[in-house]
Design an enzyme around this catalytic site. Structure first.
Site, PDB file in Angstrom:
ATOM      1  N   LYS A 198      -4.022 -22.773  25.729  1.00  0.00           N
ATOM      2  CA  LYS A 198      -3.741 -21.379  26.096  1.00  0.00           C
ATOM      3  C   LYS A 198      -4.555 -20.438  25.213  1.00  0.00           C
ATOM      4  O   LYS A 198      -5.148 -19.470  25.679  1.00  0.00           O
ATOM      5  CB  LYS A 198      -2.230 -21.086  25.957  1.00  0.00           C
ATOM      6  CG  LYS A 198      -1.410 -21.751  27.054  1.00  0.00           C
ATOM      7  CD  LYS A 198       0.094 -21.680  26.794  1.00  0.00           C
ATOM      8  CE  LYS A 198       0.824 -22.604  27.781  1.00  0.00           C
ATOM      9  NZ  LYS A 198       2.250 -22.705  27.550  1.00  0.00           N
ATOM     10  N   GLN A 228       6.985 -21.584  23.388  1.00  0.00           N
ATOM     11  CA  GLN A 228       6.590 -22.895  23.906  1.00  0.00           C
ATOM     12  C   GLN A 228       7.787 -23.843  23.885  1.00  0.00           C
ATOM     13  O   GLN A 228       8.423 -24.023  22.852  1.00  0.00           O
ATOM     14  CB  GLN A 228       5.432 -23.458  23.057  1.00  0.00           C
ATOM     15  CG  GLN A 228       4.846 -24.733  23.590  1.00  0.00           C
ATOM     16  CD  GLN A 228       4.124 -24.548  24.933  1.00  0.00           C
ATOM     17  OE1 GLN A 228       3.364 -23.606  25.115  1.00  0.00           O
ATOM     18  NE2 GLN A 228       4.386 -25.447  25.870  1.00  0.00           N
ATOM     19  N   ASP A 281       5.263 -15.905  30.717  1.00  0.00           N
ATOM     20  CA  ASP A 281       5.730 -17.122  31.395  1.00  0.00           C
ATOM     21  C   ASP A 281       6.425 -16.798  32.718  1.00  0.00           C
ATOM     22  O   ASP A 281       6.634 -17.687  33.547  1.00  0.00           O
ATOM     23  CB  ASP A 281       6.722 -17.887  30.498  1.00  0.00           C
ATOM     24  CG  ASP A 281       6.038 -18.971  29.685  1.00  0.00           C
ATOM     25  OD1 ASP A 281       4.963 -19.435  30.096  1.00  0.00           O
ATOM     26  OD2 ASP A 281       6.591 -19.363  28.638  1.00  0.00           O
TER      27      ASP A 281
END
Ligand code: NDP
Length: 288
Positions: free
Chosen positions: A52, A96, A119
């Site tokens: 990412k 995460q 997200d």
């Protein structure tokens, strides 16, 4: 000839849009900034967070991985989350998953401010999807949003098609079903208790496998007349160390119309969408 739906050409074509948009912000003195909160050193999470960061930097954005010790207490974790929500220099932020054991009971859904939620898990963002939004800049879950980008790139028509999504998780299956419904597909959402999965799949135009059962989908699940589109979300590590999708790729690739490989299909689209969502977060960033 079946078509292999690789992510690479999609990203090659789409990355310039992200670079240009990022440059617009840079020209206005704003550096799009993503913070990734990682607790511990879960091996897969280390790879995902690095990917990412790498991709965000590729488009000109900034990304910092904030790593906390695997024994971090709930109090300390929450304090860091609050700090990231309050920090105005941070435009996007994600936690995460999975979290280590002592934090795994925490419902992270609404921990990240809705407008920083790259997200796309926050209930405010999910509710927009639920109500039918098809806005491109909606902060929606990255894997299904990335799949929609891939389908659009390859001109795979969704409207009026029948789709089966296998897997009903909050991060993949359910939002995938909503996105396809919002784009006027007729969707069946299947799961481990579904009966007649084979025939459901055989009768669908688009099959999206997201259940984490390596090579489960063999020719038995398909029409084998090169008419169906198969999107394989599953990623499982096999004994020999290689990665496998939910589909038996070699077995079915020649008998379907189009299929995503694992790796090289859905995975990179998820990473791409994190960066895309960072810029979308900035589009919607509240003014002081
Ligand atoms: P979850 O474990 O949260 O959900 C799995 C879903 O699949 C559940 O709904 C489960 O049903 C269903 N399921 C499991 N086994 C079967 C079966 N034999 N038949 C039918 N349905 C079944 O997984 P995720 O959604 O988080 O992930 C799914 C897969 O996708 C994993 O392999 C994961 O690694 C991968 N993944 C890949 C990403 C990418 O970027 N490519 C991103 C995220 C995930 P039930 O609800 O009844 O238990």
């Amino acid at each position: 000839m079946s078509q292999i739906l690789l992510a690479k050409p999609v990203i090659k074509a789409e990355i310039n849009k992200l670079k240009l948009k990022c440059q617009e912000y840079l020209d206005n003195g704003i550096t799009p900034f993503l913070k990734v909160l990682l607790v511990g050193d879960h091996p897969a999470s280390l790879i995902y967070t690095r990917n990412k960061k790498k991709f965000c930097e590729k488009i000109g954005a900034q990304c910092e991985i904030l790593t906390l010790d695997s024994r971090t207490s709930e109090e300390d974790f929450m304090e860091v989350v609050e700090g990231l929500n309050a920090d105005k220099s941070v435009h996007g932020f994600l936690i995460q998953l999975p979290l280590p054991k002592q934090l795994s009971h925490i419902d992270t859904t609404n921990l990240v401010n809705a407008y920083k939620d790259v997200d796309g898990f926050h209930s405010d963002n999910i509710s927009k999807l639920y109500r039918g939004s098809t806005r491109e800049n909606l902060l929606a879950p990255c894997t299904p949003k990335g799949i929609m980008t891939l389908l659009d790139f390859y001109n795979i028509e969704v409207e009026g098609k029948s789709a089966v999504v296998i897997g009903r998780s909050l991060i993949v299956g359910k939002p995938m079903a909503l996105m396809l419904t919002n784009r006027n597909a007729t969707v069946t959402l299947a799961h481990s208790k579904t009966k007649n999965l084979e025939s459901l799949c055989q009768n669908a135009d688009i099959i999206i496998t997201a259940c984490g059962s390596p090579k489960m989908f063999t020719q038995n699940y398909f029409k084998n007349d090169q008419s169906q589109v198969v999107i394989d979300v599953g990623i499982s590590r096999q004994e020999d160390g290689s990665l496998s999708g939910d589909c038996d790729f070699e077995n079915i690739k020649d008998s379907v119309k189009a299929i995503t490989p694992v790796p090289g299909g859905v995975g990179p689209m998820t990473i791409f969408t994190v960066a895309q969502n960072l810029l979308h977060a900035l589009d919607n960033y509240p003014e002081d």
